[in-house]
Scaffold this active site. Structure first.
Site, short mmCIF file in Angstrom:
data_model
loop_
_atom_site.label_atom_id
_atom_site.label_comp_id
_atom_site.label_asym_id
_atom_site.label_seq_id
_atom_site.Cartn_x
_atom_site.Cartn_y
_atom_site.Cartn_z
N GLY A 118 -66.39 -20.57 47.88
CA GLY A 118 -65.51 -20.90 46.76
C GLY A 118 -66.28 -21.20 45.50
O GLY A 118 -67.25 -20.51 45.14
N CYS A 119 -65.87 -22.26 44.81
CA CYS A 119 -66.46 -22.60 43.52
C CYS A 119 -67.94 -22.94 43.61
O CYS A 119 -68.65 -22.87 42.60
CB CYS A 119 -65.70 -23.78 42.90
SG CYS A 119 -63.99 -23.38 42.45
N ALA A 120 -68.44 -23.30 44.78
CA ALA A 120 -69.86 -23.61 44.93
C ALA A 120 -70.71 -22.36 45.12
O ALA A 120 -71.94 -22.44 45.12
CB ALA A 120 -70.06 -24.55 46.12
N GLY A 121 -70.08 -21.21 45.28
CA GLY A 121 -70.80 -20.01 45.69
C GLY A 121 -71.83 -19.50 44.72
O GLY A 121 -72.88 -18.98 45.12
N LEU A 124 -69.34 -27.52 42.91
CA LEU A 124 -68.68 -28.13 44.06
C LEU A 124 -67.70 -27.14 44.66
O LEU A 124 -67.07 -26.35 43.93
CB LEU A 124 -67.94 -29.40 43.63
CG LEU A 124 -68.80 -30.47 42.95
CD1 LEU A 124 -67.92 -31.50 42.26
CD2 LEU A 124 -69.71 -31.13 43.96
#
Length: 362
Positions: free
Chosen positions: A143-146, A348
Site C-alpha cells: 500500500g502507501c508504504a510501498g 506508512l
C-alpha cells in the site's frame, strides 16, 4: 552507499478537480447518509485541489466487474509504466546522458491496486529492450508504504551488487478499485482522497561511475533503512477482497495511531545512527492525507514548513498510495540541496507498518 540518481513521473490523462469529485460523491452517497453535507466537508478539509485518473469521471458512474477493472489496470499500468521508465532513464534534469535499458540489472515493481501474472514489469520488458536476464522483483500489498519499501529493497540489492543499476517502478491506479455500490464511510473518505499515479526511480550501487552520469552536484545517498510492523493492527488499513473487487479498509484512528506510535519508531531509528530529529534537514514524507501530515508535525514536533512539499503534492495529486512518496522525493531532488544535508524519508502502510530511509546528499 547506493544513490538515487534519477526519478520521473507518468501523469494519468484525466484531471479531476475536487469540486467534480465532491459533486459525484453527493449524488452517490446522499441517500445513505443524513449528514451527507457534513461528511462532504472531507473533500474541502483535505486540501486536495485536483487528482489524476486513468478514466474520465463518467466511467465511475457505471458498474464495472472485477475482471473489467483489473484488465483496465493491466493495460494502463503497462502503458504508464513504460512512460515513467523512459522518462527516468532519459531525464536531462538528473542525467548527463541517457541510461541504456540494457544496463538495468533489476526492476522492483511496486503496486497494490491490481493483479497480474505475469506481473506488469514482465509485460513492460516485452516492449522495451531490457536484457532478458534483468531480474524482476514484483512487490504487492504494501500500500502507501510501498514506494519507500521499494527504495529500501533496491538499496539492499545494490549493497549486495555494487555494480548494479536498479529501477523502482511504482504504479498505483487507486481509481480502478472504486466500488460504486459500497456506501460506507470508508469508501466516501477514499473517494475524497485516493488517486492514480506512477513514478520510477533509478538507484545505483557504489561501483557505478556516478560522476559520469549524474548531472546534479549532490544526489540522495541511502545510508540505512528500517521496516517496522505494529502487532495486531491488521484492521487499520488495507483491502477486503470480495467478488466485485477490492474494498477499502481505512480506519479513522490512523492519525491518532501515528501520533502515539511514530515518534518512538523514528527516535529509535535516528538514535541508532547517532542523530536526533533536530538534525534532519529535509522530511520526505508520504502525505497520506492532511490529517496524517498534521499528525507527523505533532508527533515528531517538527516545524510545519518541513511538510510543505508533501502537502503540495497532496494538493495537486491526492494520495496515490505507494507512488506518492516518490513524487515528493522528486521535488526534493530537483532542488539544489547542499552536500552533506540529511533527509528522512518515511511512509506508512497496511500491516500497520512503517518504512524509514536515512538519506544524505552527496
Amino acid at each position: 552507499m547506493p544513490t538515487i540518481i534519477s526519478i520521473a513521473e507518468a501523469i494519468p490523462p484525466f484531471e479531476i478537480k475536487q469540486e467534480q469529485a465532491s459533486k459525484f460523491a453527493r449524488q452517490l452517497f446522499s441517500d445513505s447518509f443524513r449528514d451527507i453535507e457534513r461528511l462532504l466537508k472531507a473533500f474541502q478539509n483535505g486540501q486536495i485541489e485536483k487528482r489524476h485518473f486513468v478514466n474520465d469521471i463518467v466511467w465511475f458512474q457505471e458498474n464495472h466487474s472485477f475482471e473489467e477493472k483489473n484488465n483496465a489496470y493491466i493495460e494502463s499500468a503497462t502503458t504508464l509504466g513504460i512512460e515513467a521508465i523512459e522518462k527516468c532513464l532519459k531525464n536531462s534534469v538528473f542525467l548527463k546522458e541517457n541510461i541504456p535499458y540494457e544496463e538495468i540489472d533489476a526492476i522492483f515493481y511496486i503496486s497494490t491496486t491490481g493483479i497480474a501474472t505475469p506481473s506488469v514489469e514482465a509485460r513492460i520488458m516485452n516492449s522495451l529492450p531490457f536484457r532478458s536476464q534483468t531480474k524482476r522483483v514484483p512487490i504487492w500489498g504494501l500500500g502507501c508504504a510501498g514506494g519507500a519499501a521499494g527504495l529500501s529493497r533496491a538499496f539492499e540489492y545494490c549493497l549486495a551488487f555494487p555494480n548494479a543499476k536498479v529501477l523502482v517502478l511504482s504504479v498505483e491506479l487507486c481509481s480502478l478499485t472504486f466500488q460504486r455500490n459500497d456506501l460506507s464511510k470508508s469508501n466516501l473518505i477514499g473517494t475524497s482522497l485516493f488517486a492514480d499515479g506512477v513514478a520510477c526511480a533509478l538507484i545505483c550501487g557504489d561501483n557505478v561511475n556516478m560522476a559520469g552520469i549524474k548531472k546534479k552536484a549532490a544526489s540522495p545517498m541511502i545510508l540505512t533503512t528500517q521496516s517496522m510492523l505494529m502487532p495486531n493492527s491488521l484492521d487499520v488499513m488495507g483491502w477486503d477482497v470480495k467478488n466485485s473487487g477490492l474494498y477499502v479498509v481505512f480506519s479513522r484512528d490512523i492519525p491518532h495511531i501515528i501520533e502515539d506510535w511514530l515518534k518512538p519508531n523514528v527516535s529509535g531509528f535516528l538514535e541508532e545512527n547517532d542523530l536526533t530529529i533536530e538534525q534532519i534537514d529535509y522530511f520526505i514524507a508520504h502525505p497520506g492525507g492532511k490529517k496524517v501530515i498534521d499528525a507527523y508535525v505533532r508527533s515528531l514536533e517538527i516545524p510545519s514548513k518541513m511538510t510543505e512539499v508533501s502537502l503540495e503534492v497532496l494538493k495537486q495529486y491526492g494520495n496515490m498510495s505507494s507512488a506518492t512518496v516518490l513524487y515528493v522525493l522528486k521535488r526534493y531532488m530537483e532542488m539544489d540541496i547542499s552536500e552533506g544535508s540529511i533527509g528522512l524519508c518515511t511512509a506508512l502502510g497496511p500491516g500497520f507498518s512503517s518504512e524509514l530511509l536515512l538519506l544524505r546528499w552527496n
